[in-house]
Motif scaffolding. Sequence first.
Motif, PDB file in Angstrom:
ATOM      1  N   THR A  26     -47.588  -8.190   2.172  1.00  0.00           N
ATOM      2  CA  THR A  26     -48.795  -7.768   1.443  1.00  0.00           C
ATOM      3  C   THR A  26     -48.581  -7.882  -0.069  1.00  0.00           C
ATOM      4  N   ASP A  69     -52.298 -16.776   5.629  1.00  0.00           N
ATOM      5  CA  ASP A  69     -51.362 -15.733   6.035  1.00  0.00           C
ATOM      6  C   ASP A  69     -50.668 -16.262   7.287  1.00  0.00           C
ATOM      7  N   TYR A  88     -40.210 -10.514  10.025  1.00  0.00           N
ATOM      8  CA  TYR A  88     -39.701  -9.628  11.087  1.00  0.00           C
ATOM      9  C   TYR A  88     -40.282  -9.961  12.445  1.00  0.00           C
ATOM     10  N   LYS A  89     -41.223 -10.895  12.511  1.00  0.00           N
ATOM     11  CA  LYS A  89     -41.785 -11.257  13.819  1.00  0.00           C
ATOM     12  C   LYS A  89     -40.967 -12.413  14.394  1.00  0.00           C
TER      13      LYS A  89
HETATM   14  C1  PLP Z   1     -51.331 -10.988   9.962  1.00  0.00           C
HETATM   15  C2  PLP Z   1     -50.618  -9.910   9.205  1.00  0.00           C
HETATM   16  N1  PLP Z   1     -50.846  -9.780   7.885  1.00  0.00           N
HETATM   17  C3  PLP Z   1     -50.244  -8.802   7.175  1.00  0.00           C
HETATM   18  C4  PLP Z   1     -49.379  -7.899   7.764  1.00  0.00           C
HETATM   19  C5  PLP Z   1     -48.777  -6.815   6.936  1.00  0.00           C
HETATM   20  O1  PLP Z   1     -47.436  -7.074   6.703  1.00  0.00           O
HETATM   21  P1  PLP Z   1     -46.506  -6.198   5.731  1.00  0.00           P
HETATM   22  O2  PLP Z   1     -46.504  -4.795   6.230  1.00  0.00           O
HETATM   23  O3  PLP Z   1     -45.174  -6.823   5.890  1.00  0.00           O
HETATM   24  O4  PLP Z   1     -47.056  -6.328   4.354  1.00  0.00           O
HETATM   25  C6  PLP Z   1     -49.103  -8.017   9.136  1.00  0.00           C
HETATM   26  C7  PLP Z   1     -48.204  -7.066   9.815  1.00  0.00           C
HETATM   27  O5  PLP Z   1     -47.995  -7.067  10.995  1.00  0.00           O
HETATM   28  C8  PLP Z   1     -49.753  -9.047   9.876  1.00  0.00           C
HETATM   29  O6  PLP Z   1     -49.570  -9.179  11.196  1.00  0.00           O
END
Ligand code: PLP
Length: 427
Positions: free
Chosen positions: A107, A219, A244-245
């Motif tokens: 984010t 994204d 992390y995925k």
């Molecule tokens: C598509 C997508 N965008 C944004 C995020 C948010 O990620 P982060 O908490 O690493 O900023 C996620 C988290 O699972 C996500 O799946």
Amino acid sequence: MTLDRFRDLAAELDRSDPLAGYRERFHVPRAADGGEAAYLCGNSLGLAPRTAREAVDRELRAWQELGVEGHFKNERPWVSFHELLTDHLCRVVGARPNEVVAMNTLTVNLHLMLASFYRPEPRRFRVLVGHAAFPSDRYALRSQIALRGHSPDDALLVAAPRPGEATLRTDDLVGLIERHRDELALVLMDGVNYYTGEFVDIPAVTAAAHRHGVVAGFDLAHAAGNVPLALHDWGVDCAVWCSYKYLNGGPGCVAGCFVHERHGLRADPVPRLAGWWGHDKATRFAMGPDFVPIPGAEGWQLSNPPLFSLAALLASLELFSEAGMDRLRAKSEALTGFLDRGLRELFPGSVDVLTPADPARRGCQLSVRVRWEARKTHAALLARGVVCDWREPDVIRLAPVPFYNRFADVMRCLDVFDQHHRGSGDG
Ligand SMILES: Cc1ncc(COP(=O)(O)O)c(C=O)c1O
């Protein structure tokens, strides 16, 4: 095909799987019965590569032994440690070395990209997003739109599926861009959508945006390490992803960012939110008052990066380079195809797969709606050691990952569906 025939096929496919050996390079969590779980949740948090612990320990030891000297005198100096990840990331997302960097979290990177690439003008201020955009992306976007003095409700143009359909059609997306070409400043889509599992046609959407002078950003949280990407050749302007995925970097791991070199290498640097780690490496420690960006994506760095997180991610990326995205994708299509076929053939009319049936339009995840007791089915899957998640209001996400999942894991999932389906009286 019958359940037994699916079982035989799963065994055959596991026996002939050229990537089968990779499973033991990961720690597979235990299920309640003490055996290994069927972990179908890499869409949420990927499993730990066995090499991650040693990679992190190595840097912990260096910290212990070298203290601050580790920044320059460590065997892998911390000051440039993130550069060790560059070539691996290039292979994963299809980029040139000056176009990628591991930094921050998703984010945060999205905000940095919006600060630079969302350049609203009085008439052209709208942003095209998908109907099932991840909440954090919406919050980030709405806040950026408001910061620039526009109304988020007016600015967001939401692409929705046709009535009765769950996913977007490329032609509809392209049509929407064309219809709103004079209002759009930016298209911000998911590469693979978190909810539906749909793999958007990134080159077609990017080309449509560019025909009308609209910036195209993506994204790739659910795409990086999951589907083949060629961000440079597709001409994508900017992209962000988490690690992390499917990239198996560990919880909260340092994220990734792509800036196409036609922006990153511009002689007059793109305006941005700046920090000292993005400053020209040769003069960073001169501590001068004026910001001189590093050419390329590295010039968007803010802070010195979280080293232990980089170390764990590097250990994982080495496995990606060793196995190769092509081979991983081939197995991924087979695994997910097997799951898809099982769900459609064994439970016709009882299970809806929302994710597109065309392998080119999806990654490894299938999002399913169960027409009988959906929550109980999800609970039964968990109770039987099939780790998968639930997304409100009614979707079970199942993601067989080619690195560590076997066809036997998918079979175990189909078995629970079968037992539960029979038990529900709907079978
Ligand atoms: C598509 C997508 N965008 C944004 C995020 C948010 O990620 P982060 O908490 O690493 O900023 C996620 C988290 O699972 C996500 O799946």
